[in-house]
Design a protein around this motif. Sequence first.
Motif, PDB file in Angstrom:
ATOM      1  N   VAL A   1      -5.944  15.807  -2.259  1.00  0.00           N
ATOM      2  CA  VAL A   1      -4.694  16.137  -1.585  1.00  0.00           C
ATOM      3  C   VAL A   1      -4.374  17.606  -1.833  1.00  0.00           C
ATOM      4  N   THR A   2      -4.011  18.315  -0.786  1.00  0.00           N
ATOM      5  CA  THR A   2      -3.599  19.708  -0.936  1.00  0.00           C
ATOM      6  C   THR A   2      -2.100  19.711  -1.204  1.00  0.00           C
ATOM      7  N   VAL A   3      -1.729  20.267  -2.357  1.00  0.00           N
ATOM      8  CA  VAL A   3      -0.363  20.147  -2.872  1.00  0.00           C
ATOM      9  C   VAL A   3       0.215  21.527  -3.123  1.00  0.00           C
ATOM     10  N   ARG A   4       1.474  21.694  -2.750  1.00  0.00           N
ATOM     11  CA  ARG A   4       2.206  22.909  -3.086  1.00  0.00           C
ATOM     12  C   ARG A   4       3.150  22.580  -4.236  1.00  0.00           C
ATOM     13  N   ARG A   5       3.116  23.405  -5.276  1.00  0.00           N
ATOM     14  CA  ARG A   5       3.981  23.215  -6.438  1.00  0.00           C
ATOM     15  C   ARG A   5       4.762  24.493  -6.706  1.00  0.00           C
ATOM     16  N   ASP A   6       5.931  24.334  -7.327  1.00  0.00           N
ATOM     17  CA  ASP A   6       6.697  25.523  -7.696  1.00  0.00           C
ATOM     18  C   ASP A   6       6.236  26.030  -9.059  1.00  0.00           C
ATOM     19  N   GLY A   7       6.910  27.035  -9.588  1.00  0.00           N
ATOM     20  CA  GLY A   7       6.482  27.695 -10.817  1.00  0.00           C
ATOM     21  C   GLY A   7       6.437  26.810 -12.040  1.00  0.00           C
ATOM     22  N   ASP A   8       7.228  25.739 -12.078  1.00  0.00           N
ATOM     23  CA  ASP A   8       7.195  24.866 -13.253  1.00  0.00           C
ATOM     24  C   ASP A   8       6.311  23.641 -13.040  1.00  0.00           C
ATOM     25  N   GLY A   9       5.510  23.656 -11.964  1.00  0.00           N
ATOM     26  CA  GLY A   9       4.554  22.581 -11.739  1.00  0.00           C
ATOM     27  C   GLY A   9       5.095  21.386 -10.992  1.00  0.00           C
ATOM     28  N   THR A  10       6.283  21.519 -10.388  1.00  0.00           N
ATOM     29  CA  THR A  10       6.875  20.419  -9.640  1.00  0.00           C
ATOM     30  C   THR A  10       6.418  20.472  -8.189  1.00  0.00           C
ATOM     31  N   THR A  11       6.010  19.322  -7.646  1.00  0.00           N
ATOM     32  CA  THR A  11       5.561  19.281  -6.262  1.00  0.00           C
ATOM     33  C   THR A  11       6.707  19.633  -5.320  1.00  0.00           C
TER      34      THR A  11
ATOM     35  N   LEU B   1       0.824  -1.206   0.000  1.00  0.00           N
ATOM     36  CA  LEU B   1       0.000   0.000   0.000  1.00  0.00           C
ATOM     37  C   LEU B   1       0.859   1.258   0.000  1.00  0.00           C
ATOM     38  N   PHE B   2       1.955   1.225   0.749  1.00  0.00           N
ATOM     39  CA  PHE B   2       2.884   2.351   0.760  1.00  0.00           C
ATOM     40  C   PHE B   2       3.481   2.559  -0.629  1.00  0.00           C
ATOM     41  N   ALA B   3       4.001   1.485  -1.229  1.00  0.00           N
ATOM     42  CA  ALA B   3       4.680   1.597  -2.526  1.00  0.00           C
ATOM     43  C   ALA B   3       3.725   2.050  -3.619  1.00  0.00           C
ATOM     44  N   ALA B   4       2.471   1.589  -3.566  1.00  0.00           N
ATOM     45  CA  ALA B   4       1.482   2.016  -4.558  1.00  0.00           C
ATOM     46  C   ALA B   4       1.190   3.506  -4.421  1.00  0.00           C
ATOM     47  N   ALA B   5       1.005   3.962  -3.192  1.00  0.00           N
ATOM     48  CA  ALA B   5       0.750   5.391  -2.966  1.00  0.00           C
ATOM     49  C   ALA B   5       1.950   6.225  -3.399  1.00  0.00           C
ATOM     50  N   LEU B   6       3.152   5.775  -3.041  1.00  0.00           N
ATOM     51  CA  LEU B   6       4.354   6.518  -3.420  1.00  0.00           C
ATOM     52  C   LEU B   6       4.507   6.589  -4.937  1.00  0.00           C
ATOM     53  N   ALA B   7       4.192   5.495  -5.633  1.00  0.00           N
ATOM     54  CA  ALA B   7       4.272   5.505  -7.098  1.00  0.00           C
ATOM     55  C   ALA B   7       3.325   6.554  -7.682  1.00  0.00           C
ATOM     56  N   HIS B   8       2.143   6.684  -7.087  1.00  0.00           N
ATOM     57  CA  HIS B   8       1.191   7.687  -7.565  1.00  0.00           C
ATOM     58  C   HIS B   8       1.720   9.098  -7.305  1.00  0.00           C
ATOM     59  N   TRP B   9       2.286   9.310  -6.116  1.00  0.00           N
ATOM     60  CA  TRP B   9       2.870  10.618  -5.808  1.00  0.00           C
ATOM     61  C   TRP B   9       3.999  10.952  -6.778  1.00  0.00           C
ATOM     62  N   ARG B  10       4.870   9.995  -7.027  1.00  0.00           N
ATOM     63  CA  ARG B  10       5.997  10.228  -7.950  1.00  0.00           C
ATOM     64  C   ARG B  10       5.483  10.563  -9.356  1.00  0.00           C
ATOM     65  N   PHE B  11       4.425   9.873  -9.772  1.00  0.00           N
ATOM     66  CA  PHE B  11       3.838  10.159 -11.083  1.00  0.00           C
ATOM     67  C   PHE B  11       3.295  11.587 -11.127  1.00  0.00           C
ATOM     68  N   ALA B  12       2.780  12.063 -10.007  1.00  0.00           N
ATOM     69  CA  ALA B  12       2.163  13.395  -9.946  1.00  0.00           C
ATOM     70  C   ALA B  12       3.168  14.515  -9.721  1.00  0.00           C
ATOM     71  N   GLU B  13       4.456  14.184  -9.611  1.00  0.00           N
ATOM     72  CA  GLU B  13       5.450  15.201  -9.225  1.00  0.00           C
ATOM     73  C   GLU B  13       5.500  16.399 -10.165  1.00  0.00           C
ATOM     74  N   ARG B  14       5.191  16.214 -11.418  1.00  0.00           N
ATOM     75  CA  ARG B  14       5.237  17.334 -12.354  1.00  0.00           C
ATOM     76  C   ARG B  14       3.902  17.432 -13.069  1.00  0.00           C
ATOM     77  N   ARG B  15       3.200  18.524 -12.870  1.00  0.00           N
ATOM     78  CA  ARG B  15       1.914  18.738 -13.530  1.00  0.00           C
ATOM     79  C   ARG B  15       1.626  20.221 -13.602  1.00  0.00           C
ATOM     80  N   LEU B  16       1.302  20.683 -14.778  1.00  0.00           N
ATOM     81  CA  LEU B  16       0.949  22.088 -14.945  1.00  0.00           C
ATOM     82  C   LEU B  16      -0.515  22.295 -14.582  1.00  0.00           C
ATOM     83  N   PRO B  17      -0.878  23.506 -14.136  1.00  0.00           N
ATOM     84  CA  PRO B  17      -2.280  23.776 -13.802  1.00  0.00           C
ATOM     85  C   PRO B  17      -3.181  23.542 -15.017  1.00  0.00           C
ATOM     86  N   ASN B  18      -4.422  23.203 -14.744  1.00  0.00           N
ATOM     87  CA  ASN B  18      -5.436  23.015 -15.785  1.00  0.00           C
ATOM     88  C   ASN B  18      -5.116  21.880 -16.750  1.00  0.00           C
ATOM     89  N   THR B  19      -4.353  20.911 -16.270  1.00  0.00           N
ATOM     90  CA  THR B  19      -4.067  19.723 -17.075  1.00  0.00           C
ATOM     91  C   THR B  19      -4.247  18.494 -16.195  1.00  0.00           C
TER      92      THR B  19
END
Length: 197
Positions: free
Chosen positions: A129-139, A56-74
Amino acid sequence: MPKNGDQFIAGLVASLAAEAKTRLGPEEAGALEPFFAAYYANVAPRDLADTTAQTLFAAALAHWRFAERRLPNTARVRAYNPNLEADGWKSARTVIEAVTDDMPFLVDSLAAELSRQGLVAHLVVHPIVTVRRDGDGTTTAAVPRDTDDKQAKRESFLRAEVTAQNPDRLSAIARDVAKVLDDVRAAVEDWAAMRAR
């Protein structure tokens, strides 16, 4: 099945936090603690009871890693057959993961699309999840849901586990789910203007 769902989830969250400290170190584990606290919070304990805390930990972490870079409105979407070497966890099912801005109708629209494709969802995980991202969309961090952090935004993480699919089909599944999530965004963004008109 666990008798007390709240106790089960509290124990699971504690196990995920301990696993995070062991695998990631205290600093990164601390930054992800709100994510792990939210990830399985609304899943029925019976749907998780037969899976180890490590998986369960590894599955959640894989999802977080996948989400590490995302631009708004995508929306970011992938469909994959997890294996230990490539993904850090394994499953006998095909996993569809998405991350997008939080909005209504996401789960129902995902379920309808999976049904249209003839896929049966054995497990759906949908934390906000409430996420903070930097200017290029990286968590940079997950933050507690009740934060007053103006830099943080609520995001929907969606994970559906379906009967294992042939690898040749995975890109089409992801593409069609992404299209549906784009349609949801368009409808939600236009809804207020259409009502006003």
